[in-house]
Enzyme design. Structure first.
Site, PDB file in Angstrom:
ATOM      1  N   LYS A 194      12.463 -27.821   5.674  1.00 25.05           N
ATOM      2  CA  LYS A 194      13.700 -28.077   6.423  1.00 25.05           C
ATOM      3  C   LYS A 194      14.401 -29.313   5.854  1.00 25.05           C
ATOM      4  CE  LYS A 194      12.180 -25.936  10.737  1.00 25.05           C
ATOM      5  NZ  LYS A 194      13.117 -24.898  11.127  1.00 25.05           N
ATOM      6  N   GLU A 202      10.834 -24.773  22.132  1.00 25.54           N
ATOM      7  CA  GLU A 202      11.500 -23.489  21.882  1.00 25.54           C
ATOM      8  C   GLU A 202      11.891 -22.847  23.205  1.00 25.54           C
ATOM      9  OE1 GLU A 202       9.867 -21.166  18.387  1.00 25.54           O
ATOM     10  OE2 GLU A 202       8.077 -22.107  19.187  1.00 25.54           O
ATOM     11  N   ASP A 255      -0.851 -22.630  16.597  1.00 24.49           N
ATOM     12  CA  ASP A 255       0.378 -22.054  16.042  1.00 24.49           C
ATOM     13  C   ASP A 255       1.347 -23.144  15.575  1.00 24.49           C
ATOM     14  OD1 ASP A 255       2.118 -19.812  15.498  1.00 24.49           O
ATOM     15  OD2 ASP A 255       3.293 -20.394  17.251  1.00 24.49           O
ATOM     16  N   ARG A 285       0.800  -1.202   0.000  1.00 23.98           N
ATOM     17  CA  ARG A 285       0.000   0.000   0.000  1.00 23.98           C
ATOM     18  C   ARG A 285       0.849   1.275   0.000  1.00 23.98           C
ATOM     19  NH1 ARG A 285      -5.412   0.701   3.497  1.00 23.98           N
ATOM     20  NH2 ARG A 285      -5.962   2.665   2.512  1.00 23.98           N
ATOM     21  N   HIS A 342       2.965 -27.697  11.982  1.00 23.17           N
ATOM     22  CA  HIS A 342       4.312 -28.268  11.955  1.00 23.17           C
ATOM     23  C   HIS A 342       4.361 -29.702  12.522  1.00 23.17           C
ATOM     24  CE1 HIS A 342       5.112 -24.243  10.897  1.00 23.17           C
ATOM     25  NE2 HIS A 342       5.397 -23.759  12.091  1.00 23.17           N
ATOM     26  N   LYS A 393       6.685 -23.061  24.283  1.00 24.24           N
ATOM     27  CA  LYS A 393       7.591 -21.894  24.308  1.00 24.24           C
ATOM     28  C   LYS A 393       8.219 -21.806  25.695  1.00 24.24           C
ATOM     29  CE  LYS A 393       5.946 -19.483  20.499  1.00 24.24           C
ATOM     30  NZ  LYS A 393       6.821 -19.517  19.360  1.00 24.24           N
ATOM     31  N   LYS A 448       0.984 -19.010   6.614  1.00 19.27           N
ATOM     32  CA  LYS A 448       0.283 -19.064   7.903  1.00 19.27           C
ATOM     33  C   LYS A 448      -0.148 -17.664   8.329  1.00 19.27           C
ATOM     34  CE  LYS A 448       1.664 -20.839  11.718  1.00 19.27           C
ATOM     35  NZ  LYS A 448       2.634 -21.047  12.806  1.00 19.27           N
TER      36      LYS A 448
HETATM   37  C1  BG6 Z   1       6.186 -20.482  13.419  1.00 21.94           C
HETATM   38  C2  BG6 Z   1       5.428 -20.128  14.668  1.00 21.94           C
HETATM   39  O1  BG6 Z   1       5.347 -21.086  12.483  1.00 21.94           O
HETATM   40  O2  BG6 Z   1       7.235 -21.390  13.761  1.00 21.94           O
HETATM   41  C3  BG6 Z   1       6.349 -19.536  15.720  1.00 21.94           C
HETATM   42  O3  BG6 Z   1       4.407 -19.185  14.344  1.00 21.94           O
HETATM   43  C4  BG6 Z   1       7.504 -20.470  15.977  1.00 21.94           C
HETATM   44  O4  BG6 Z   1       5.635 -19.291  16.929  1.00 21.94           O
HETATM   45  C5  BG6 Z   1       8.187 -20.872  14.678  1.00 21.94           C
HETATM   46  O5  BG6 Z   1       8.429 -19.786  16.828  1.00 21.94           O
HETATM   47  C6  BG6 Z   1       9.226 -21.945  14.924  1.00 21.94           C
HETATM   48  O6  BG6 Z   1       9.958 -22.177  13.749  1.00 21.94           O
HETATM   49  P1  BG6 Z   1      11.465 -22.740  13.804  1.00 21.94           P
HETATM   50  O7  BG6 Z   1      11.811 -22.942  12.373  1.00 21.94           O
HETATM   51  O8  BG6 Z   1      12.276 -21.692  14.497  1.00 21.94           O
HETATM   52  O9  BG6 Z   1      11.391 -24.007  14.595  1.00 21.94           O
END
Ligand code: BG6
Length: 483
Positions: free
Chosen positions: A184, A218, A237, A51, A242, A331, A150
């Site tokens: 990956k 994480e 999420d 925009r 994943h 997390k 996403k």
């Molecule tokens: C994303 C999530 O899809 O993947 C995040 O929205 C997350 O919350 C991330 O931190 C993790 O990805 P990676 O590749 O760092 O494991």
């Protein structure tokens, strides 16, 4: 090991949301790295659209700054940066109105390039108007591709709506839904491991596998993304996409061919075979600490959103009936690690007491950090001390195999695949909907139970109850720090 870099065809990439965070941090650095590697030819065009009113020069300057920030200078030279920036042009467009669209059409029409990809790096609320504009300005040819990111819905209904929106103007074979986990290196290696090694397949079933663990842990918290995260939580999420994709690749039947639809058909069958999950087979957690809790980070002291989820599930088919799959993600945990652990059954009869009663063969497939596969096997302890056995890791680190070859970022691979027209590593619409149907049911169970997430300490391995869930089955999680 020498890697072959085969250039992709000359393309036009029209990047909506070109000044946004994802474009600056991931998409453009990925394209630049592939340019430096010789995979992107400089007659390709990257047309930024957003925009903001920006001249082409100003856009190029901004992207130059982003590339300098997000790509290590050891990877490129100034000359390459200049050449890459010359591939960038820009058009300001209003995704909800006609402003800028005729100009964008003119720029697109000027290009001789056959491959055309629209990358919609925009808020989900803008996808419908953007696709409608692409259609009404006749910018879609049968060969055009569209990439979406996403969040691909927040539940089954919204995912179905998104699919309807996309399919109103594109065919399914033009739609590339990104789940960056599929890009990956080790995830692809998972397919290589399973389908290019004859010795594994006879063991890969409920006769020999005791259980499977999938962990994506994480150390980072949600600080900085609080508003987004509070509305989704770990289940939407991470688990829905994943972890679900990893589960599919580990459990799917061998496809007849290495073909996008053959593979996605098999993945879909796994999701559809997932047994309903009881609330008692799930653990929801929320991190807390004196230095900043989840509730503070999302700015809502009454938040009931999960920052940790553990689930025990089963796949109701002949191969896997009776084999639990334990999934966990969270997390603010003690380690950042993504791995799959396949634990094999106890020996039918052990003649080696040194191995201990708990001894089981294990295969650890590590996605990050230090990608690789480790087999835990029984071997004789070296030396003259008699016949003593030990449990030893047979380690295959991909860094060692690849030697000096750099491990490329998931976005690099996935974006190149859109130009190659290869959908193998992208989710198909029916996969997406089935994954949401499974998640919705579990979340409905949580809503009905009204239980709040359990607290866990920042830097721990999650709530104690997740450990207890495994202990009830006389099993335990692979320790997060273990190699
Ligand atoms: C994303 C999530 O899809 O993947 C995040 O929205 C997350 O919350 C991330 O931190 C993790 O990805 P990676 O590749 O760092 O494991």
């Amino acid at each position: 090991m020498v890697s072959q870099t085969i250039p992709v065809g000359t393309f036009d990439l029209i990047l909506f949301g070109a000044t946004g965070d994802l474009a600056r941090r991931k998409i453009l650095p990925a394209l630049f790295r592939r340019f430096v590697a010789g995979q992107v030819v400089d007659s390709s065009r990257i047309i930024g659209a957003s925009r903001e009113d920006l001249s082409i020069d100003a856009f190029q300057e901004r992207i130059r700054a982003a590339l300098t920030e997000f790509v290590p200078s050891s990877v490129y030279c100034e000359d390459q940066l200049d050449k890459f920036c010359q591939m960038l042009s820009y058009q300001s467009v209003d995704l909800r109105a006609d402003k800028g669209w005729s100009e964008l059409s003119t720029i697109i029409a000027q290009g001789p390039n056959d491959i055309r990809t629209y990358y919609l790096s925009v808020s989900p609320s803008l996808i419908e108007s953007c696709t409608q504009k692409l259609s009404s300005f006749e910018l879609i040819t049968p060969d055009t591709r569209v990439v979406v990111e996403k969040p691909l819905g927040t539940d089954l209904t919204s995912a179905q709506m998104l699919n309807r929106t996309l399919r109103a103007v594109f065919n399914e074979n033009q739609i590339y839904r990104i789940d960056h986990y599929l890009g990956k290196e080790t995830v692809q290696n998972l397919m290589a491991l399973r389908f290019s090694n004859v010795w594994l397949e006879p063991l890969w079933n409920n006769n020999y596998v005791d259980h499977v663990q999938i962990t994506v842990a994480e150390t980072g918290d949600v600080n900085g993304r609080g508003e987004y995260y509070d509305a989704v939580g770990a289940m939407r999420d991470m688990m829905q996409n994943h972890l679900m994709q990893l589960l599919c690749l580990i459990a799917m039947e061998p496809p007849a061919r290495f073909d996008a639809d053959d593979i996605r058909n098999e993945k879909l069958k796994v999701i559809r075979s997932l047994a309903p999950v009881k609330v008692s087979d799930t653990v929801r957690g929320q991190y807390c600490s004196a230095n900043g809790s989840f509730k503070e980070h999302v700015n809502s002291l009454s938040s009931r959103t999960d920052s940790f989820v553990a689930i025990k599930t089963e796949i109701s088919n002949w191969r896997w009936a009776g084999v639990p799959f334990y999934l966990r993600t969270g997390k603010a945990l003690s380690h950042k690690v993504s791995e799959i652990v396949v634990v094999f059954k106890h020996l039918p009869h052990s003649i080696f007491p040194d191995l201990g009663e708990d001894y089981q063969n294990k295969m650890v497939i590590r996605l990050q950090p230090s990608e690789g596969i480790t087999m835990h096997i029984g071997v004789k302890e070296p030396g003259p001390g008699g016949m003593r056995l030990m449990n030893a890791p047979l380690d295959m680190s991909f860094a060692q195999i690849a030697g000096e070859m750099e491990v490329i970022d998931a976005y690099e691979r996935l974006i190149m695949d859109t130009f190659r027209g290869d959908q193998t590593l992208f989710m198909r619409g029916d996969e997406l909907e089935s994954a949401w149907a499974w998640v919705d049911e579990i979340m409905a169970g949580w809503d009905a139970s009204k239980a709040a997430p359990l607290e866990y300490r920042v830097g721990s391995s999650g709530p104690e109850e997740a450990i207890a869930m495994m202990a009830r089955d006389h099993r335990r999680w692979q320790s997060l720090g273990a190699l």
